[in-house]
Design a protein around this motif. Sequence first.
Motif, PDB file in Angstrom:
ATOM      1  N   ASP A 159       5.183   6.530 -11.169  1.00  0.00           N
ATOM      2  CA  ASP A 159       4.804   8.036 -10.938  1.00  0.00           C
ATOM      3  C   ASP A 159       5.381   8.299  -9.502  1.00  0.00           C
ATOM      4  OD1 ASP A 159       2.001   6.640 -12.472  1.00  0.00           O
ATOM      5  OD2 ASP A 159       2.914   8.304 -13.446  1.00  0.00           O
ATOM      6  N   GLU A 160       5.724   9.696  -9.437  1.00  0.00           N
ATOM      7  CA  GLU A 160       6.295  10.289  -8.472  1.00  0.00           C
ATOM      8  C   GLU A 160       5.311  10.105  -7.115  1.00  0.00           C
ATOM      9  OE1 GLU A 160       6.914  14.303  -8.722  1.00  0.00           O
ATOM     10  OE2 GLU A 160       7.121  14.473  -6.628  1.00  0.00           O
ATOM     11  N   VAL A 161       5.321   9.818  -6.075  1.00  0.00           N
ATOM     12  CA  VAL A 161       4.631   9.680  -4.919  1.00  0.00           C
ATOM     13  C   VAL A 161       4.603  11.115  -3.995  1.00  0.00           C
ATOM     14  CG1 VAL A 161       4.122   8.611  -2.654  1.00  0.00           C
ATOM     15  CG2 VAL A 161       4.891   7.062  -4.784  1.00  0.00           C
ATOM     16  N   GLN A 162       3.577  11.674  -3.910  1.00  0.00           N
ATOM     17  CA  GLN A 162       3.535  12.977  -3.188  1.00  0.00           C
ATOM     18  C   GLN A 162       2.870  12.836  -1.885  1.00  0.00           C
ATOM     19  OE1 GLN A 162       1.371  15.027  -6.434  1.00  0.00           O
ATOM     20  NE2 GLN A 162       3.151  15.715  -7.440  1.00  0.00           N
ATOM     21  N   ASP A 163       1.889  11.742  -1.956  1.00  0.00           N
ATOM     22  CA  ASP A 163       1.241  11.659  -0.653  1.00  0.00           C
ATOM     23  C   ASP A 163       0.059  10.182  -0.650  1.00  0.00           C
ATOM     24  OD1 ASP A 163       0.007  11.870   1.666  1.00  0.00           O
ATOM     25  OD2 ASP A 163      -0.964  13.684   1.456  1.00  0.00           O
ATOM     26  N   VAL A 164      -0.031   9.676   0.383  1.00  0.00           N
ATOM     27  CA  VAL A 164      -0.644   8.481   0.222  1.00  0.00           C
ATOM     28  C   VAL A 164      -1.985   8.606   1.229  1.00  0.00           C
ATOM     29  CG1 VAL A 164      -0.610   6.035   1.234  1.00  0.00           C
ATOM     30  CG2 VAL A 164       1.536   6.904   0.060  1.00  0.00           C
ATOM     31  N   LEU A 165      -3.163   8.138   0.863  1.00  0.00           N
ATOM     32  CA  LEU A 165      -4.627   8.546   1.375  1.00  0.00           C
ATOM     33  C   LEU A 165      -5.092   7.198   1.748  1.00  0.00           C
ATOM     34  CD1 LEU A 165      -5.295  11.445  -1.077  1.00  0.00           C
ATOM     35  CD2 LEU A 165      -4.408  11.792   1.092  1.00  0.00           C
ATOM     36  N   PHE A 166      -6.058   7.113   2.748  1.00  0.00           N
ATOM     37  CA  PHE A 166      -6.762   6.207   2.666  1.00  0.00           C
ATOM     38  C   PHE A 166      -8.132   6.232   2.872  1.00  0.00           C
ATOM     39  CE2 PHE A 166      -3.130   3.650   3.661  1.00  0.00           C
ATOM     40  CZ  PHE A 166      -2.044   4.475   4.584  1.00  0.00           C
ATOM     41  N   ALA A 167      -8.661   6.534   1.551  1.00  0.00           N
ATOM     42  CA  ALA A 167     -10.051   7.010   1.537  1.00  0.00           C
ATOM     43  C   ALA A 167     -11.059   6.403   2.158  1.00  0.00           C
ATOM     44  CB  ALA A 167     -10.646   6.908  -0.147  1.00  0.00           C
ATOM     45  N   GLY A 168     -12.000   6.773   2.934  1.00  0.00           N
ATOM     46  CA  GLY A 168     -12.990   6.140   3.408  1.00  0.00           C
ATOM     47  C   GLY A 168     -12.539   5.903   5.205  1.00  0.00           C
ATOM     48  N   SER A 169     -11.334   5.835   5.381  1.00  0.00           N
ATOM     49  CA  SER A 169     -10.661   5.341   6.822  1.00  0.00           C
ATOM     50  C   SER A 169     -11.551   6.161   8.045  1.00  0.00           C
ATOM     51  CB  SER A 169      -9.252   5.567   6.805  1.00  0.00           C
ATOM     52  OG  SER A 169      -9.005   6.844   6.729  1.00  0.00           O
ATOM     53  N   SER A 170     -11.659   7.530   7.736  1.00  0.00           N
ATOM     54  CA  SER A 170     -12.587   8.124   8.925  1.00  0.00           C
ATOM     55  C   SER A 170     -13.828   7.492   9.188  1.00  0.00           C
ATOM     56  CB  SER A 170     -12.216   9.616   8.546  1.00  0.00           C
ATOM     57  OG  SER A 170     -13.045   9.837   7.354  1.00  0.00           O
ATOM     58  N   ALA A 171     -14.512   7.156   8.174  1.00  0.00           N
ATOM     59  CA  ALA A 171     -15.966   6.689   8.443  1.00  0.00           C
ATOM     60  C   ALA A 171     -15.641   5.269   8.915  1.00  0.00           C
ATOM     61  CB  ALA A 171     -16.692   6.832   7.206  1.00  0.00           C
ATOM     62  N   ALA A 172     -14.666   4.512   8.830  1.00  0.00           N
ATOM     63  CA  ALA A 172     -14.491   3.171   9.013  1.00  0.00           C
ATOM     64  C   ALA A 172     -14.454   2.715  10.384  1.00  0.00           C
ATOM     65  CB  ALA A 172     -13.403   2.498   8.246  1.00  0.00           C
TER      66      ALA A 172
END
Length: 313
Positions: A159-172
């Motif tokens: 699948d074409e990559v549009q963005d990469v997210l690190f879910a939960g990182s801001s609370a980690a």
Amino acid sequence: MIVVLAGGVGAARFLQGLVQIVPQEQITVIVNTGDDRDFYGLHVSPDSDIVMYTLAGLVDEKQGWGIRDDTYNTMQQLVKYGNEDWFMLGDRDLATHIHRTRLLREGKTLSEVTESLRERLGLQLRILPMSDQPVSTHIQTSVGLLHFQEYMVQRRCADEVQDVLFAGSSAAKPAPEVLETIRQASAVLIAPSNPIVSIGSILSVPGIHDMLHEAHGMVVAVSPIVGGAPIKGPADKLMSGLGMEVSALGVARCYRDFLDVMVIDEQDAHLTGAIEDLGIPTVVTNTIMRDGPTKAALAREVLRAAGLNDLLQ
Ligand code: FO1
């Protein structure tokens, strides 16, 4: 203490070289946990398992992950019960996930679990998860948001990559001792791992990126991109999906604001000028790790670049 920021297979192979040069007691690995995912109710932590199995001599060297000569009887029975089988968990590998999940359920932290596993596997180096809180790498694609393992393993990076997210990182938060270990380290080595989803996820944990600026030791990275392509894995698809140049120069740009030295392969010697124009001194050497001696030679070069000649036996 030498600190290594590590992701998957490339990092494990780099560590196989480092432990030939430096006693394991002097090494702390800070490992990416963004690839972690629940399978069948079990907490699977691929990057810490790859590092542990490799250094314990258990890993399936061909695949780079899982346990050598493992069997897959449990998976076969799980499929009979209607479970998915796109992520292959061997019978012995499952013991790791069962043990980890049991300890987590008893209230132990991921750090405590990882410490218990590495001791049981007879390893003397420390392995610290980047965080004890969940951080989950997801890839935004044209078909929607996918967990990294779904993007890479289930859908084979199609699948074409549009963005990469690190879910939960801001609370980690960084796991205990992570920040202090980086600060006090005689050197911080960034292994030849995926700069976006292995190292990038570690840097997404608040405090870690900033601490690299304050590190007493030098920060030295080995490019995972050689001749415009990764040795293994989807770093090229992720970097180009994010509009980055897929090259050792592109990697240097990812790390530029805290990096002291960039180590690149001989095939990329022509990029030295451009990387040094970023203000990053560059070392050119062989970074292709074919066997024990080449892994040790790379580790030696990296330690030399970090100004740790005294450690070179
Ligand atoms: N990668 C695959 O391509 N296919 C698999 O079936 C697979 C299973 C697997 C099981 C345990 C483990 O620790 C890793 C596993 N990997 C598999 C590799 C894994 O997806 C990646 O290596 C890391 O997440 C990236 O570093």
